[in-house]
Design a protein around this motif. Structure first.
Motif, PDB file in Angstrom:
ATOM      1  N   ARG A  51      93.236  72.973 -55.875  1.00  0.00           N
ATOM      2  CA  ARG A  51      93.028  71.854 -56.801  1.00  0.00           C
ATOM      3  C   ARG A  51      91.583  71.375 -56.779  1.00  0.00           C
TER       4      ARG A  51
ATOM      5  N   ILE B 123      89.451  73.925 -58.645  1.00  0.00           N
ATOM      6  CA  ILE B 123      89.672  73.801 -60.090  1.00  0.00           C
ATOM      7  C   ILE B 123      88.974  72.573 -60.628  1.00  0.00           C
ATOM      8  N   GLU B 124      89.059  71.468 -59.896  1.00  0.00           N
ATOM      9  CA  GLU B 124      88.401  70.232 -60.326  1.00  0.00           C
ATOM     10  C   GLU B 124      86.888  70.417 -60.424  1.00  0.00           C
TER      11      GLU B 124
ATOM     12  N   THR C  73      85.273  73.250 -60.815  1.00  0.00           N
ATOM     13  CA  THR C  73      84.998  74.202 -61.889  1.00  0.00           C
ATOM     14  C   THR C  73      85.052  73.508 -63.248  1.00  0.00           C
TER      15      THR C  73
END
Length: 67
Positions: free
Chosen positions: A44, A47-48, A50
């Protein structure tokens, strides 16, 4: 004189007890569910980061160097 020696002895014993109590606990082994939770948190976070870089108007590319 005897009382002074007794106090010194008691103080040193108390210091020794305090040192021993710090390392008294057992290390908890990670269960499979704990490992999965850690992996999902890392995913997570990645992803955050990115998405933050991708949504930024200043940067055009994302360099994979933070793993």
């Amino acid at each position: 004189m005897g009382l002074g020696r007794l106090m010194v002895t008691l103080k040193s014993k108390i210091r020794c007890l305090k040192i021993v109590k710090k390392g008294e606990y057992d290390k908890v082994e990670k269960s499979e569910s704990m490992r999965m939770e850690i992996r999902s948190r890392k995913a997570r976070k990645l992803i955050e980061e990115t998405l933050k870089v991708a949504d930024s108007p200043k940067s055009k590319t994302y360099i994979l160097g933070r793993m």
